[in-house]
Write a protein that holds these residues in place. Sequence first.
Motif, PDB file in Angstrom:
ATOM      1  N   MET A  19      29.179  42.259  34.611  1.00  0.00           N
ATOM      2  CA  MET A  19      29.502  41.435  35.774  1.00  0.00           C
ATOM      3  C   MET A  19      31.053  41.723  36.285  1.00  0.00           C
ATOM      4  O   MET A  19      30.932  41.811  37.672  1.00  0.00           O
ATOM      5  N   THR A  20      31.555  42.351  35.571  1.00  0.00           N
ATOM      6  CA  THR A  20      32.969  42.727  36.000  1.00  0.00           C
ATOM      7  C   THR A  20      32.590  44.100  36.935  1.00  0.00           C
ATOM      8  O   THR A  20      33.234  44.265  37.864  1.00  0.00           O
ATOM      9  N   ALA A  21      31.761  44.831  36.447  1.00  0.00           N
ATOM     10  CA  ALA A  21      31.203  46.340  37.367  1.00  0.00           C
ATOM     11  C   ALA A  21      30.811  46.057  38.545  1.00  0.00           C
ATOM     12  O   ALA A  21      31.302  46.373  39.703  1.00  0.00           O
ATOM     13  N   VAL A  22      30.034  44.877  38.678  1.00  0.00           N
ATOM     14  CA  VAL A  22      29.357  44.279  39.902  1.00  0.00           C
ATOM     15  C   VAL A  22      30.132  43.815  40.934  1.00  0.00           C
ATOM     16  O   VAL A  22      30.226  44.059  41.999  1.00  0.00           O
ATOM     17  N   LEU A  23      31.218  43.002  40.367  1.00  0.00           N
ATOM     18  CA  LEU A  23      32.213  42.575  41.309  1.00  0.00           C
ATOM     19  C   LEU A  23      33.159  43.565  41.637  1.00  0.00           C
ATOM     20  O   LEU A  23      33.423  43.528  42.975  1.00  0.00           O
ATOM     21  N   ILE A  24      33.334  44.435  40.786  1.00  0.00           N
ATOM     22  CA  ILE A  24      34.372  45.612  41.453  1.00  0.00           C
ATOM     23  C   ILE A  24      33.587  46.436  42.682  1.00  0.00           C
ATOM     24  O   ILE A  24      34.075  46.796  43.589  1.00  0.00           O
ATOM     25  N   TYR A  25      32.069  46.585  42.192  1.00  0.00           N
ATOM     26  CA  TYR A  25      31.278  47.282  43.257  1.00  0.00           C
ATOM     27  C   TYR A  25      31.374  46.617  44.684  1.00  0.00           C
ATOM     28  O   TYR A  25      31.635  47.111  45.654  1.00  0.00           O
ATOM     29  N   ALA A  26      31.370  45.068  44.578  1.00  0.00           N
ATOM     30  CA  ALA A  26      31.045  44.585  45.693  1.00  0.00           C
ATOM     31  C   ALA A  26      32.276  44.546  46.564  1.00  0.00           C
ATOM     32  O   ALA A  26      32.213  44.804  47.636  1.00  0.00           O
ATOM     33  N   PHE A  27      33.418  44.213  45.700  1.00  0.00           N
ATOM     34  CA  PHE A  27      34.824  44.149  46.681  1.00  0.00           C
ATOM     35  C   PHE A  27      35.164  45.506  47.132  1.00  0.00           C
ATOM     36  O   PHE A  27      35.737  45.475  48.162  1.00  0.00           O
ATOM     37  N   THR A  28      34.830  46.690  46.291  1.00  0.00           N
ATOM     38  CA  THR A  28      35.160  47.959  46.771  1.00  0.00           C
ATOM     39  C   THR A  28      34.259  48.596  47.903  1.00  0.00           C
ATOM     40  O   THR A  28      34.453  49.307  48.826  1.00  0.00           O
TER      41      THR A  28
ATOM     42  N   VAL B 129      40.120  26.546  39.029  1.00  0.00           N
ATOM     43  CA  VAL B 129      38.951  26.720  40.128  1.00  0.00           C
ATOM     44  C   VAL B 129      39.307  27.459  40.953  1.00  0.00           C
ATOM     45  O   VAL B 129      38.006  28.006  41.580  1.00  0.00           O
ATOM     46  N   ALA B 130      40.325  27.853  41.408  1.00  0.00           N
ATOM     47  CA  ALA B 130      40.494  29.339  42.567  1.00  0.00           C
ATOM     48  C   ALA B 130      39.807  30.300  42.026  1.00  0.00           C
ATOM     49  O   ALA B 130      39.133  30.924  42.720  1.00  0.00           O
ATOM     50  N   PHE B 131      39.966  30.679  40.753  1.00  0.00           N
ATOM     51  CA  PHE B 131      39.315  31.957  40.062  1.00  0.00           C
ATOM     52  C   PHE B 131      37.620  31.449  39.960  1.00  0.00           C
ATOM     53  O   PHE B 131      36.910  32.514  40.207  1.00  0.00           O
ATOM     54  N   ILE B 132      37.355  30.457  39.718  1.00  0.00           N
ATOM     55  CA  ILE B 132      35.982  30.249  39.775  1.00  0.00           C
ATOM     56  C   ILE B 132      35.286  30.431  41.024  1.00  0.00           C
ATOM     57  O   ILE B 132      34.256  30.810  41.388  1.00  0.00           O
ATOM     58  N   MET B 133      35.936  29.830  42.110  1.00  0.00           N
ATOM     59  CA  MET B 133      35.548  29.917  43.489  1.00  0.00           C
ATOM     60  C   MET B 133      35.376  31.386  44.079  1.00  0.00           C
ATOM     61  O   MET B 133      34.642  31.897  44.944  1.00  0.00           O
ATOM     62  N   VAL B 134      36.342  32.281  43.498  1.00  0.00           N
ATOM     63  CA  VAL B 134      36.471  33.382  43.913  1.00  0.00           C
ATOM     64  C   VAL B 134      35.727  34.578  43.179  1.00  0.00           C
ATOM     65  O   VAL B 134      34.799  35.527  43.658  1.00  0.00           O
ATOM     66  N   LEU B 135      35.481  34.097  41.890  1.00  0.00           N
ATOM     67  CA  LEU B 135      34.942  35.337  40.870  1.00  0.00           C
ATOM     68  C   LEU B 135      33.760  34.803  40.469  1.00  0.00           C
ATOM     69  O   LEU B 135      33.046  35.343  39.524  1.00  0.00           O
ATOM     70  N   GLY B 136      33.416  33.349  40.446  1.00  0.00           N
ATOM     71  CA  GLY B 136      32.081  32.771  40.145  1.00  0.00           C
ATOM     72  C   GLY B 136      31.760  32.772  38.669  1.00  0.00           C
ATOM     73  O   GLY B 136      33.087  32.158  38.013  1.00  0.00           O
ATOM     74  N   PHE B 137      30.795  32.750  38.257  1.00  0.00           N
ATOM     75  CA  PHE B 137      30.363  32.705  37.011  1.00  0.00           C
ATOM     76  C   PHE B 137      30.989  33.556  35.689  1.00  0.00           C
ATOM     77  O   PHE B 137      30.926  33.306  34.729  1.00  0.00           O
ATOM     78  N   PHE B 138      31.744  34.705  36.261  1.00  0.00           N
ATOM     79  CA  PHE B 138      32.206  35.481  35.650  1.00  0.00           C
ATOM     80  C   PHE B 138      33.651  34.847  34.752  1.00  0.00           C
ATOM     81  O   PHE B 138      33.876  34.584  33.662  1.00  0.00           O
TER      82      PHE B 138
END
Length: 98
Positions: free
Chosen positions: A1-10, A59-68
Amino acid sequence: MTAVLIYAFTRGNFFTEGSQLLSMPWGIVSLVDLYVGFSLFSMWVIYREKSALKSIIWVAFIMVLGFFTVSFYIYIALQSSRDDWNRFFHGRRYSLSA
Protein backbone atom coordinates in the motif's frame (compact mmCIF):
# COMPACT_ATOMS: atom_id res chain seq x y z
CA MET A 1 0.00 0.00 0.00
CA THR A 2 2.85 2.36 0.81
CA ALA A 3 4.44 1.73 -2.58
CA VAL A 4 1.15 2.30 -4.42
CA LEU A 5 0.52 5.56 -2.55
CA ILE A 6 4.03 6.81 -3.33
CA TYR A 7 3.58 5.80 -6.97
CA ALA A 8 0.26 7.61 -7.26
CA PHE A 9 1.46 10.79 -5.55
CA THR A 10 4.67 10.98 -7.60
CA ARG A 11 3.51 9.76 -11.03
CA GLY A 12 -0.17 10.70 -11.15
CA ASN A 13 -1.96 13.98 -11.64
CA PHE A 14 -4.73 14.07 -9.07
CA PHE A 15 -6.71 16.89 -10.70
CA THR A 16 -6.62 15.51 -14.25
CA GLU A 17 -7.25 11.92 -13.27
CA GLY A 18 -9.75 12.91 -10.57
CA SER A 19 -11.83 14.87 -13.05
CA GLN A 20 -11.89 11.83 -15.36
CA LEU A 21 -12.98 9.63 -12.48
CA LEU A 22 -15.74 12.06 -11.49
CA SER A 23 -17.03 12.15 -15.06
CA MET A 24 -18.01 8.47 -14.85
CA PRO A 25 -21.03 7.22 -12.85
CA TRP A 26 -19.08 4.27 -11.40
CA GLY A 27 -16.23 6.58 -10.50
CA ILE A 28 -18.66 8.66 -8.44
CA VAL A 29 -20.15 5.53 -6.84
CA SER A 30 -16.67 4.27 -5.95
CA LEU A 31 -15.62 7.55 -4.34
CA VAL A 32 -18.87 7.91 -2.39
CA ASP A 33 -18.54 4.31 -1.16
CA LEU A 34 -14.92 4.90 -0.19
CA TYR A 35 -15.55 8.12 1.71
CA VAL A 36 -18.64 6.76 3.48
CA GLY A 37 -16.36 3.98 4.76
CA PHE A 38 -13.72 6.52 5.78
CA SER A 39 -16.37 8.60 7.56
CA LEU A 40 -17.83 5.65 9.47
CA PHE A 41 -14.39 4.48 10.57
CA SER A 42 -13.49 8.05 11.52
CA MET A 43 -16.53 8.18 13.79
CA TRP A 44 -15.17 5.16 15.66
CA VAL A 45 -11.75 6.81 15.95
CA ILE A 46 -13.37 9.98 17.34
CA TYR A 47 -15.29 7.86 19.86
CA ARG A 48 -12.19 5.89 20.94
CA GLU A 49 -9.87 8.86 21.40
CA LYS A 50 -10.29 11.22 24.35
CA SER A 51 -8.16 13.90 22.74
CA ALA A 52 -9.86 16.04 20.09
CA LEU A 53 -6.47 16.89 18.58
CA LYS A 54 -5.52 13.21 18.18
CA SER A 55 -8.91 12.52 16.62
CA ILE A 56 -8.50 15.36 14.12
CA ILE A 57 -5.02 14.17 13.15
CA TRP A 58 -6.15 10.55 12.69
CA VAL A 59 -9.19 11.61 10.65
CA ALA A 60 -7.07 13.87 8.43
CA PHE A 61 -4.67 11.01 7.73
CA ILE A 62 -7.58 8.65 7.03
CA MET A 63 -9.07 11.08 4.50
CA VAL A 64 -5.71 11.55 2.73
CA LEU A 65 -4.02 8.15 3.00
CA GLY A 66 -7.14 5.99 3.26
CA PHE A 67 -7.16 2.45 4.49
CA PHE A 68 -3.39 2.49 4.88
CA THR A 69 -4.00 4.70 7.93
CA VAL A 70 -6.98 2.58 9.01
CA SER A 71 -4.81 -0.54 8.98
CA PHE A 72 -2.15 1.22 11.03
CA TYR A 73 -4.75 2.50 13.53
CA ILE A 74 -6.25 -0.98 13.94
CA TYR A 75 -2.78 -2.44 14.48
CA ILE A 76 -2.05 0.10 17.23
CA ALA A 77 -5.49 -0.47 18.78
CA LEU A 78 -4.96 -4.24 18.81
CA GLN A 79 -1.51 -3.90 20.37
CA SER A 80 -2.68 -1.49 23.06
CA SER A 81 -5.82 -3.48 23.92
CA ARG A 82 -3.79 -6.30 25.51
CA ASP A 83 -6.28 -8.96 24.32
CA ASP A 84 -9.22 -7.10 25.86
CA TRP A 85 -11.96 -6.59 23.27
CA ASN A 86 -13.71 -3.94 25.36
CA ARG A 87 -10.49 -1.94 25.47
CA PHE A 88 -10.07 -2.47 21.70
CA PHE A 89 -13.53 -1.15 20.86
CA HIS A 90 -13.73 1.60 23.50
CA GLY A 91 -10.10 2.71 23.54
CA ARG A 92 -9.31 5.52 25.93
CA ARG A 93 -12.95 5.54 27.03
CA TYR A 94 -12.64 1.99 28.36
CA SER A 95 -12.38 3.13 31.97
CA LEU A 96 -15.56 5.19 31.49
CA SER A 97 -17.49 2.22 30.10
CA ALA A 98 -16.21 -0.40 32.56
